[in-house]
Design a protein around this motif. Structure first.
Motif, PDB file in Angstrom:
ATOM      1  N   SER A  64       3.300  25.832   4.121  1.00  0.00           N
ATOM      2  CA  SER A  64       2.965  26.229   5.491  1.00  0.00           C
ATOM      3  C   SER A  64       4.282  26.246   6.287  1.00  0.00           C
ATOM      4  O   SER A  64       5.262  25.607   5.889  1.00  0.00           O
ATOM      5  N   PRO A  65       4.323  26.960   7.423  1.00  0.00           N
ATOM      6  CA  PRO A  65       5.564  26.967   8.217  1.00  0.00           C
ATOM      7  C   PRO A  65       5.994  25.548   8.605  1.00  0.00           C
ATOM      8  O   PRO A  65       7.189  25.244   8.627  1.00  0.00           O
ATOM      9  N   GLU A  66       5.018  24.677   8.875  1.00  0.00           N
ATOM     10  CA  GLU A  66       5.353  23.289   9.260  1.00  0.00           C
ATOM     11  C   GLU A  66       5.997  22.565   8.079  1.00  0.00           C
ATOM     12  O   GLU A  66       6.992  21.857   8.234  1.00  0.00           O
ATOM     13  N   GLN A  67       5.394  22.761   6.889  1.00  0.00           N
ATOM     14  CA  GLN A  67       5.958  22.103   5.706  1.00  0.00           C
ATOM     15  C   GLN A  67       7.362  22.623   5.421  1.00  0.00           C
ATOM     16  O   GLN A  67       8.256  21.849   5.088  1.00  0.00           O
ATOM     17  N   ALA A  68       7.535  23.941   5.569  1.00  0.00           N
ATOM     18  CA  ALA A  68       8.858  24.534   5.296  1.00  0.00           C
ATOM     19  C   ALA A  68       9.891  24.000   6.290  1.00  0.00           C
ATOM     20  O   ALA A  68      11.022  23.683   5.920  1.00  0.00           O
ATOM     21  N   ALA A  69       9.467  23.878   7.563  1.00  0.00           N
ATOM     22  CA  ALA A  69      10.408  23.412   8.591  1.00  0.00           C
ATOM     23  C   ALA A  69      10.770  21.942   8.376  1.00  0.00           C
ATOM     24  O   ALA A  69      11.885  21.520   8.690  1.00  0.00           O
ATOM     25  N   ALA A  70       9.813  21.169   7.844  1.00  0.00           N
ATOM     26  CA  ALA A  70      10.054  19.724   7.676  1.00  0.00           C
ATOM     27  C   ALA A  70      10.589  19.398   6.279  1.00  0.00           C
ATOM     28  O   ALA A  70      10.800  18.230   5.965  1.00  0.00           O
ATOM     29  N   PHE A  71      10.815  20.424   5.463  1.00  0.00           N
ATOM     30  CA  PHE A  71      11.189  20.195   4.063  1.00  0.00           C
ATOM     31  C   PHE A  71      12.497  19.404   3.957  1.00  0.00           C
ATOM     32  O   PHE A  71      12.595  18.387   3.284  1.00  0.00           O
ATOM     33  N   LEU A  72      13.505  19.890   4.685  1.00  0.00           N
ATOM     34  CA  LEU A  72      14.833  19.264   4.611  1.00  0.00           C
ATOM     35  C   LEU A  72      14.773  17.805   5.064  1.00  0.00           C
ATOM     36  O   LEU A  72      15.381  16.932   4.449  1.00  0.00           O
ATOM     37  N   ALA A  73      14.014  17.575   6.140  1.00  0.00           N
ATOM     38  CA  ALA A  73      13.888  16.193   6.640  1.00  0.00           C
ATOM     39  C   ALA A  73      13.268  15.306   5.562  1.00  0.00           C
ATOM     40  O   ALA A  73      13.674  14.148   5.393  1.00  0.00           O
ATOM     41  N   GLY A  74      12.304  15.867   4.807  1.00  0.00           N
ATOM     42  CA  GLY A  74      11.676  15.113   3.728  1.00  0.00           C
ATOM     43  C   GLY A  74      12.682  14.759   2.634  1.00  0.00           C
ATOM     44  O   GLY A  74      12.662  13.669   2.079  1.00  0.00           O
ATOM     45  N   VAL A  75      13.563  15.709   2.339  1.00  0.00           N
ATOM     46  CA  VAL A  75      14.605  15.451   1.321  1.00  0.00           C
ATOM     47  C   VAL A  75      15.535  14.354   1.839  1.00  0.00           C
ATOM     48  O   VAL A  75      15.882  13.415   1.114  1.00  0.00           O
ATOM     49  N   GLU A  76      15.913  14.451   3.111  1.00  0.00           N
ATOM     50  CA  GLU A  76      16.855  13.474   3.675  1.00  0.00           C
ATOM     51  C   GLU A  76      16.257  12.069   3.704  1.00  0.00           C
ATOM     52  O   GLU A  76      16.970  11.091   3.491  1.00  0.00           O
ATOM     53  N   ARG A  77      14.952  11.995   3.974  1.00  0.00           N
ATOM     54  CA  ARG A  77      14.296  10.671   3.979  1.00  0.00           C
ATOM     55  C   ARG A  77      14.440  10.016   2.609  1.00  0.00           C
ATOM     56  O   ARG A  77      14.647   8.828   2.504  1.00  0.00           O
ATOM     57  N   ARG A  78      14.329  10.819   1.580  1.00  0.00           N
ATOM     58  CA  ARG A  78      14.442  10.267   0.234  1.00  0.00           C
ATOM     59  C   ARG A  78      15.875   9.882  -0.093  1.00  0.00           C
ATOM     60  O   ARG A  78      16.127   9.075  -0.965  1.00  0.00           O
ATOM     61  N   LEU A  79      16.821  10.511   0.621  1.00  0.00           N
ATOM     62  CA  LEU A  79      18.226  10.298   0.294  1.00  0.00           C
ATOM     63  C   LEU A  79      18.812   9.046   0.905  1.00  0.00           C
ATOM     64  O   LEU A  79      19.751   8.504   0.381  1.00  0.00           O
ATOM     65  N   ARG A  80      18.275   8.593   2.020  1.00  0.00           N
ATOM     66  CA  ARG A  80      18.937   7.544   2.792  1.00  0.00           C
ATOM     67  C   ARG A  80      19.515   6.402   1.955  1.00  0.00           C
ATOM     68  O   ARG A  80      20.678   6.105   2.086  1.00  0.00           O
ATOM     69  N   PRO A  81      18.739   5.804   1.034  1.00  0.00           N
ATOM     70  CA  PRO A  81      19.319   4.668   0.307  1.00  0.00           C
ATOM     71  C   PRO A  81      20.486   5.063  -0.587  1.00  0.00           C
ATOM     72  O   PRO A  81      21.359   4.271  -0.849  1.00  0.00           O
ATOM     73  N   GLY A  82      20.507   6.297  -1.044  1.00  0.00           N
ATOM     74  CA  GLY A  82      21.548   6.682  -2.009  1.00  0.00           C
ATOM     75  C   GLY A  82      22.578   7.630  -1.453  1.00  0.00           C
ATOM     76  O   GLY A  82      23.373   8.184  -2.196  1.00  0.00           O
ATOM     77  N   THR A  83      22.585   7.832  -0.143  1.00  0.00           N
ATOM     78  CA  THR A  83      23.461   8.838   0.434  1.00  0.00           C
ATOM     79  C   THR A  83      24.929   8.585   0.114  1.00  0.00           C
ATOM     80  O   THR A  83      25.687   9.507  -0.120  1.00  0.00           O
ATOM     81  N   ALA A  84      25.312   7.302   0.075  1.00  0.00           N
ATOM     82  CA  ALA A  84      26.725   6.984  -0.141  1.00  0.00           C
ATOM     83  C   ALA A  84      27.200   7.455  -1.509  1.00  0.00           C
ATOM     84  O   ALA A  84      28.380   7.594  -1.735  1.00  0.00           O
ATOM     85  N   ALA A  85      26.262   7.713  -2.403  1.00  0.00           N
ATOM     86  CA  ALA A  85      26.654   8.093  -3.760  1.00  0.00           C
ATOM     87  C   ALA A  85      27.525   9.334  -3.792  1.00  0.00           C
ATOM     88  O   ALA A  85      28.391   9.465  -4.635  1.00  0.00           O
ATOM     89  N   LEU A  86      27.316  10.238  -2.839  1.00  0.00           N
ATOM     90  CA  LEU A  86      28.091  11.468  -2.860  1.00  0.00           C
ATOM     91  C   LEU A  86      29.509  11.243  -2.344  1.00  0.00           C
ATOM     92  O   LEU A  86      30.486  11.630  -2.972  1.00  0.00           O
ATOM     93  N   ALA A  87      29.612  10.563  -1.204  1.00  0.00           N
ATOM     94  CA  ALA A  87      30.927  10.335  -0.614  1.00  0.00           C
ATOM     95  C   ALA A  87      31.753   9.377  -1.468  1.00  0.00           C
ATOM     96  O   ALA A  87      32.904   9.611  -1.752  1.00  0.00           O
ATOM     97  N   ARG A  88      31.124   8.269  -1.865  1.00  0.00           N
ATOM     98  CA  ARG A  88      31.817   7.297  -2.716  1.00  0.00           C
ATOM     99  C   ARG A  88      30.947   7.056  -3.939  1.00  0.00           C
ATOM    100  O   ARG A  88      29.992   6.278  -3.889  1.00  0.00           O
ATOM    101  N   PRO A  89      31.217   7.770  -5.015  1.00  0.00           N
ATOM    102  CA  PRO A  89      30.313   7.652  -6.171  1.00  0.00           C
ATOM    103  C   PRO A  89      30.283   6.236  -6.722  1.00  0.00           C
ATOM    104  O   PRO A  89      31.157   5.837  -7.473  1.00  0.00           O
ATOM    105  N   ALA A  90      29.263   5.491  -6.322  1.00  0.00           N
ATOM    106  CA  ALA A  90      29.201   4.070  -6.671  1.00  0.00           C
ATOM    107  C   ALA A  90      29.043   3.858  -8.173  1.00  0.00           C
ATOM    108  O   ALA A  90      29.699   3.026  -8.754  1.00  0.00           O
ATOM    109  N   ARG A  91      28.185   4.674  -8.785  1.00  0.00           N
ATOM    110  CA  ARG A  91      27.905   4.404 -10.202  1.00  0.00           C
ATOM    111  C   ARG A  91      29.109   4.665 -11.106  1.00  0.00           C
ATOM    112  O   ARG A  91      29.471   3.796 -11.868  1.00  0.00           O
ATOM    113  N   PRO A  92      29.767   5.857 -10.979  1.00  0.00           N
ATOM    114  CA  PRO A  92      30.934   6.067 -11.806  1.00  0.00           C
ATOM    115  C   PRO A  92      32.005   5.014 -11.550  1.00  0.00           C
ATOM    116  O   PRO A  92      32.652   4.534 -12.461  1.00  0.00           O
ATOM    117  N   ALA A  93      32.168   4.597 -10.272  1.00  0.00           N
ATOM    118  CA  ALA A  93      33.189   3.615  -9.952  1.00  0.00           C
ATOM    119  C   ALA A  93      32.893   2.306 -10.680  1.00  0.00           C
ATOM    120  O   ALA A  93      33.786   1.665 -11.213  1.00  0.00           O
TER     121      ALA A  93
END
Lengths: 172, 200
Positions: A64-93
């Motif tokens: 739905s247009p609402e789901q499409a508009a909120a899609f990115l926010a849904g992805v970001e909600r899932r990312l919050r705990p692991g966001t630092a992984a991209l800037a400072r790759p914790a696991r490889p380090a």
């Protein structure tokens, strides 16, 4: 190309490949001639065609247009705990740390073996009935067996300090 | 020698966006999400046939893609890589739900509240009914396929991928792709053959 595979097929596979127009031209013509003179083969091919033509004209599922508009926010909600992984790759380090310091790896492996052995003995009631604490007074606060990274959290009674063990699955 | 300058209105290449996202540019990743979210949702839906699960799977796939970007080497395109994540998540979801006996299929592609788009049937009600029955039969047949066969079938017949792309997206050999596709097609063909025999 993929044609070598179809060339070695039995009749059923050859008809399926013919119906999907996936045979080389010469083979396609040969099967077409066979199909023309074989009513049973024609019925097979007809049903294969119906499968493909129906699936290929499936209308796409849309959000739905609402789901499409909120899609990115849904992805970001899932990312919050692991966001630092991209800037400072914790696991490889962390992996590099263990790689560069083999003694640390050995010490960690030994600690893990002792922990597993201890928990096993507790569970086998060698050290008494099962309780969520281990003999050194550190309590197991929680164990989460997630698919990717099982996590154990320990805490000493009366202390706010928590020790979190993440059993990381090797990544390729 | 430097190539001709790209017109500024041309959409940025996925590869550049991935490179920027790897450097921590979240807006670049957001662009990738907006660009691929519809297809990821549709792919997830075609696998699990449930809108809520499809939304969950497609969002989770992007989140996993983001955290795995440092390991993405660009051997396949971003979309193929993303589809692989979607397909794996969908297969996991199907397996979990089938084991738990909680699989539910709503089989509604249309946005809630809007009429469902039907494939063209030349305005013939009989053909439309026939087409609807065939689609329903196929949907049931697909739901009974093993998830790995289902994935290959959806990628080939609905997403229109080549065998090579499917092989990359599913992470198995070409021979395995062909074999799974054959068994999936044959299973559905048998379902329809019975239906066609009933009509005669």
């Amino acid at each position: 190309m993929i044609h070598w595979f179809h060339m070695a097929l039995g009749r059923g596979r050859r008809l399926a490949a013919y119906a999907a127009a996936e045979l080389p031209p010469a083979e396609h013509a040969r099967v077409e001639a066979d199909v023309r003179s074989c009513p049973a083969c024609r019925r097979e091919v007809e049903a294969y065609h119906l499968v493909s033509s129906t699936l290929r004209t499936e209308p796409p599922a849309r959000m739905s247009p609402e789901q499409a508009a909120a899609f990115l926010a849904g992805v970001e909600r899932r990312l919050r705990p692991g966001t630092a992984a991209l800037a400072r790759p914790a696991r490889p380090a962390l992996r590099e740390l263990f790689w560069d310091h083999p003694r640390l790896s050995l010490a960690s492996a030994a600690a893990a073996v002792i922990l597993v052995l201890g928990l096993t003995l507790v569970q086998m009631e060698v050290w008494g009935p099962w309780s969520p604490s281990v003999p050194n007074g550190v309590e197991v606060v929680s164990i989460e067996a997630g698919e990717d990274a099982p996590v154990m959290v320990f805490q000493a009674p009366g202390s706010s300090l928590k020790v979190i063990w993440v059993f990381e699955k090797p990544t390729s | 020698m430097a190539g001709p300058e790209r017109p500024s209105r041309e959409p940025e290449d996925d590869r550049n966006l991935v490179d920027r996202a790897k450097q921590g540019d979240r807006e670049a990743f957001a662009t990738l999400v907006r660009r691929h979210q519809d297809r990821a949702f549709n792919l997830a839906y075609q696998m699990v046939r449930n809108r809520e699960d499809a939304l969950d799977i497609s969002q989770e796939a992007f989140a996993r893609a983001y955290t795995s970007l440092p390991t993405f080497k660009g051997e396949a395109s971003f979309s193929t890589w993303l589809h692989r994540i979607v397909v794996n998540l969908a297969i996991d979801s199907l397996r979990r739900k089938r084991v738990a006996g909680t699989a539910s299929y709503d089989d509604t592609r249309a946005v809630p509240g809007e009429p469902e788009a039907e494939p063209s049937t030349r305005d013939d009600p009989a053909i439309a009914l026939e087409s609807k029955q065939v689609r329903a039969l196929l949907a049931r047949g697909i739901a009974q396929l093993p998830p790995a066969q289902q994935a290959v079938l959806v990628l080939r017949e609905i997403e229109g991928m080549t065998y090579e792309e499917i092989s990359q997206a599913v992470g198995c050999s070409l021979g395995t792709v062909m074999s799974r596709l054959f068994y999936a097609r044959r299973r559905l063909q048998q379902v329809l053959k019975m239906h066609l025999a009933d009509l005669r």
